[in-house]
Design a protein around this motif. Structure first.
Motif, short mmCIF file in Angstrom:
data_model
loop_
_atom_site.label_atom_id
_atom_site.label_comp_id
_atom_site.label_asym_id
_atom_site.label_seq_id
_atom_site.Cartn_x
_atom_site.Cartn_y
_atom_site.Cartn_z
N TYR A 91 0.80 -1.21 0.00
CA TYR A 91 0.00 0.00 0.00
C TYR A 91 0.84 1.27 0.00
O TYR A 91 0.80 2.05 -0.94
N LEU B 290 -6.00 3.88 5.26
CA LEU B 290 -4.58 3.72 5.56
C LEU B 290 -3.93 5.00 6.09
O LEU B 290 -2.75 5.00 6.44
N CYS C 60 0.96 0.21 8.09
CA CYS C 60 -0.24 0.13 7.25
C CYS C 60 -1.21 -0.91 7.79
O CYS C 60 -2.43 -0.72 7.77
N LYS D 149 -3.14 0.54 10.67
CA LYS D 149 -4.11 1.54 10.26
C LYS D 149 -5.31 0.90 9.57
O LYS D 149 -6.46 1.26 9.84
N LYS D 150 -5.06 -0.05 8.70
CA LYS D 150 -6.16 -0.69 7.97
C LYS D 150 -6.98 -1.57 8.88
O LYS D 150 -8.22 -1.54 8.85
#
Length: 209
Positions: A64, A152, A103, A106-107
């Motif tokens: 990502y 993200l 990431c 966050k996701k």
């Protein structure tokens, strides 16, 4: 983010995913919910051949943010559709990617059925991901791109925004220099492996496009 090709399904998944999925779903019925299932039933995708296949897809980068994984944590296996919400896809090769720790945190299990985030394998991400200065954006009102950015926190995380801001300022500076200086700067920009999509964008800035 950039588009990648998915390689052949690792043997460990091909040979065992049906059995592993059946056992996991049975445990969810017994325990009542995914979060209560013992880790041994949920983490069988963490096989050496799976990790290698994902490295072959992404090299040392996060799927990502495109950051160098060794600099942002360590390589983790990402479930595009969160395994807590889609346990039947926990061991599906098409659902797995390589992701950095930041990431992944966050996701987490964020998911929008109507406007899912972009998939680096299935989607034409190279046509959808745009930059406006150091900010990742989209042409028009593409809700999937916006969800990718929001889920993200691509435009909020200091380690990403500060890096892009500094390089973008340098690109603007070299835009006014002679061709020799521009060539040196472009070589420097392309000499690093991380953040390749943003680096390509910087080249267009230096070239005045």
């Amino acid at each position: 983010m950039h588009k990648v090709n998915r390689g052949e399904e690792p043997k460990s998944l091909k040979d065992n995913k049906e059995e592993w999925t059946k056992a996991l779903l049975e445990q969810i019925k017994i325990k009542g919910e995914y979060s209560k299932v013992d880790s041994e039933y949920k983490r069988k995708y963490k096989q050496t051949d799976v990790q290698k296949a994902l490295r072959d897809m992404y090299g040392s980068l996060c799927c990502y943010c495109e950051g160098e994984i060794n600099l942002t944590g360590y390589a983790e296996i990402e479930h595009y559709k969160p395994k807590s919400l889609f346990p039947n896809l926990c061991f599906e090769w098409s659902n797995l990617h390589q992701i950095c720790t930041k990431c992944n945190k966050k996701k987490n299990d964020k998911w929008d059925n109507d406007f899912p985030i972009l998939d680096p394998v299935q989607d034409s991400v190279d046509d959808k991901i745009k930059f406006k200065g150091p900010i990742l954006c989209t042409d028009g009102q593409d809700k999937r791109v916006q969800n990718t950015i929001d889920h993200l926190e691509i435009n909020k995380r200091p380690e990403l925004l500060d890096f892009r801001s500094k390089l973008w300022a340098k690109a603007l500076e070299y835009r006014t220099k002679d061709d020799v200086a521009k060539a040196v700067f472009k070589d420097l920009i392309l000499s690093e492996n991380n953040y390749p999509t943003f680096r390509k964008y910087l080249i267009t800035i230096v070239e005045g496009k």
